[in-house]
Design a protein around this motif. Structure first.
Motif, mmCIF file in Angstrom:
data_model
loop_
_atom_site.group_PDB
_atom_site.id
_atom_site.type_symbol
_atom_site.label_atom_id
_atom_site.label_comp_id
_atom_site.label_asym_id
_atom_site.label_seq_id
_atom_site.Cartn_x
_atom_site.Cartn_y
_atom_site.Cartn_z
ATOM 1 N N ALA A 186 45.020 31.739 32.965
ATOM 2 C CA ALA A 186 44.774 32.915 33.793
ATOM 3 C C ALA A 186 44.577 32.492 35.244
ATOM 4 C CB ALA A 186 43.547 33.660 33.294
ATOM 5 N N CYS A 194 45.488 35.593 43.646
ATOM 6 C CA CYS A 194 44.762 36.823 43.335
ATOM 7 C C CYS A 194 44.455 37.596 44.605
ATOM 8 C CB CYS A 194 43.471 36.501 42.580
ATOM 9 S SG CYS A 194 42.601 37.964 41.967
ATOM 10 N N LYS A 204 38.448 39.171 35.803
ATOM 11 C CA LYS A 204 39.866 38.864 35.659
ATOM 12 C C LYS A 204 40.634 39.318 36.894
ATOM 13 C CE LYS A 204 39.966 39.274 30.607
ATOM 14 N NZ LYS A 204 40.600 39.956 29.443
ATOM 15 N N CYS A 205 41.658 38.545 37.219
ATOM 16 C CA CYS A 205 42.522 38.935 38.341
ATOM 17 C C CYS A 205 43.569 39.911 37.820
ATOM 18 C CB CYS A 205 43.191 37.710 38.949
ATOM 19 S SG CYS A 205 44.192 38.113 40.392
ATOM 20 N N ARG A 206 43.476 41.162 38.233
ATOM 21 C CA ARG A 206 44.367 42.218 37.762
ATOM 22 C C ARG A 206 45.389 42.587 38.837
ATOM 23 N NH1 ARG A 206 44.624 43.712 32.563
ATOM 24 N NH2 ARG A 206 44.998 45.878 33.163
ATOM 25 N N ASN A 220 47.165 41.237 33.803
ATOM 26 C CA ASN A 220 46.472 40.085 34.357
ATOM 27 C C ASN A 220 47.451 39.137 35.033
ATOM 28 O OD1 ASN A 220 43.963 40.916 33.190
ATOM 29 N ND2 ASN A 220 44.626 40.063 31.224
#
Length: 469
Positions: A186, A194, A204-206, A220
């Protein structure tokens, strides 16, 4: 420099009602008397669709991924009975054009800022382009999983649908499962990728991309090994989106890969390994194959180049300077300022080339003047200059050439001049922007069969005739 090794796609053989355009050859006319470089004399039968896939190899000095139209019979994505109509294709094309116009409606074109028009243009969040037309096969993860993805010069972030998925559309292959890849990781919230392309949510990097046709993908940001050909030819740590909430008109593709100018795009990420650039040849018709090659491989010796133009307000797009048009070898009378004021984007995902209103009117008038012998047909969606070839064996069509800054000339084949829906409705494959302030767009119909070379190191774009042969 290195380029990506060609990997053939599996072939479908179902009839598609999309871009029914021919691979045409010049033939002797029966009742037509004029021929030569200013005219195309074409068999009407050759224009009509076929259910067969006719694979075409890239030029002998090219080694590349196979490119096919996602709705055509060479496409593994083809679903019987699910093909869009010509009107639907053109209506969706207008959605994409509207997206480009919203994103480019800045001070350079309209004398106003994007903010004053209420348009929000963050890097990868908010409204983007409509979905594109051509697909390639790539390998992702370790061990590799082969996936069929749309490629698009108008997009930056690449993504595929992943497990577990909250809401995914039906695609051709099983969803990519990150847990089965030993090289998957991730992207952490603090990473530059990100900050550039996503937002941090619950650790989390969305990312989120909503396209102009209202298709969308959320998920993600991640890294994994990308394989573009043989297993030894890999791009480590490739940054992409792992979609888990996706809907829209992606035509059963497993995802989308962006070739835009942003540093998260495939072209930018691959530059260190393959060289700064890429090239492709879009096939002559919906039933044939072309190629996509990453890297700064040598351009065809006959390629003609024009300077790549950079705009700070929309830096991901590829701009060039269109300066004129010829019909049947004669220059259409349009002041160069008509093209210069809005500028021109070259886009692999737009079907029909869009011109400023005055330029289109002049082109249409000139073209129609050479087509007086043919019966007019009703308009087809955005295409307003159409002809009925019923009862004819061969037709004679004036050539069209696009002239670019620096002397580069794009002499269009017949398939770049007419959009053929059927024998009774063949239309001039250009459309008006509706005004003289919106950016022009060089669409994929006019790029077909050319080796289109994006030389990013030297900031120029080239066109080489017969690029798919």
């Amino acid at each position: 420099m290195a380029s990506v090794t060609r990997r053939a796609l599996s072939r479908g053989c179902c009839l598609a009602a999309v871009l029914a355009l021919a691979v045409v050859a010049s033939v002797a006319a029966e009742d037509e008397t004029t021929s030569g470089p200013s005219w195309h004399v074409v068999s009407v039968t050759a224009m009509l669709p076929s259910a067969d896939c006719t694979p075409a190899r890239a030029a002998s000095n090219s080694s590349a991924l196979s490119v096919v139209h996602r709705h055509g019979p060479c496409s593994p994505l083809l679903a019987r009975g699910g093909e869009p109509s010509h009107a639907e294709i053109l209506d969706r094309d207008q959605d994409r054009v509207d997206s480009i116009h919203r994103m480019t409606a800045g001070p350079w074109t309209a004398g106003q800022s994007s903010a004053s028009k209420g348009v929000s243009l963050p890097a990868h969040r908010g409204l983007r382009l409509g979905t594109a037309n051509y697909i390639v096969s790539v390998g992702l993860g370790t061990p590799r999983r082969d996936l069929l993805v749309v490629f698009d010069t108008g997009s930056d972030l690449s993504w595929v649908q992943c497990k577990p998925c909250n809401n995914c559309y039906k695609q051709h292959d099983p969803l990519f499962d990150p847990s089965q890849s030993t090289t998957y990781s991730a992207v952490p919230c603090g990473a530059q990728e990100c900050l550039d392309s996503g937002t941090c949510s619950s650790g989390k990097c969305r990312y989120e991309v909503v396209y102009g046709d209202m298709s969308q993908t959320d998920g993600n940001l991640a890294r994994d090994t990308l394989t573009l050909g043989p297993s030894s030819d890999q791009l480590q740590g490739f940054v992409f989106g792992c979609g888990d909430d996706d809907t829209g008109l992606f035509g059963r593709a497993d995802g989308l890969f962006g070739l835009g100018r942003d540093r998260v795009s495939l072209a930018s990420q691959a530059a260190a390994r393959y060289g700064a650039g890429f090239s492709y040849c879009l096939p002559s018709s919906w039933r044939a194959e072309g190629y996509l090659s990453l890297g700064s491989a040598a351009a065809p010796p006959h390629a003609q180049f024009t300077a790549m133009v950079t705009r700070s307000d929309t830096p991901s797009f590829y701009y060039l300077d269109l300066v004129g048009i010829k019909v049947a070898g004669r220059t259409v009378r349009v002041a160069p300022a008509v093209f210069k004021a809005p500028g021109t984007v070259i886009d692999s995902g737009t079907v029909i080339t869009r011109l400023p209103s005055r330029a289109y009117s002049a082109l249409r008038s000139s073209f129609a003047g050479f087509m007086r012998r043919y019966k007019r047909a009703p308009a087809l969606s955005i295409l307003d200059t159409c002809y009925d070839f019923t009862g004819r064996t061969k037709v004679q069509i004036p050539s069209v050439a696009l002239l670019f800054d620096g002397g580069a000339t794009l002499n269009l084949g017949f398939g770049g001049v007419l959009y053929v829906a059927n024998r009774s409705q063949a239309c001039l494959a250009f459309a008006s922007n509706g005004d003289d302030t919106s950016v022009g767009i060089l669409g994929n119909m006019q790029q077909k069969t050319f080796a289109v070379v994006y030389d990013l190191a030297n900031q120029k774009i080239g066109f080489g005739a017969k690029g798919c042969s």
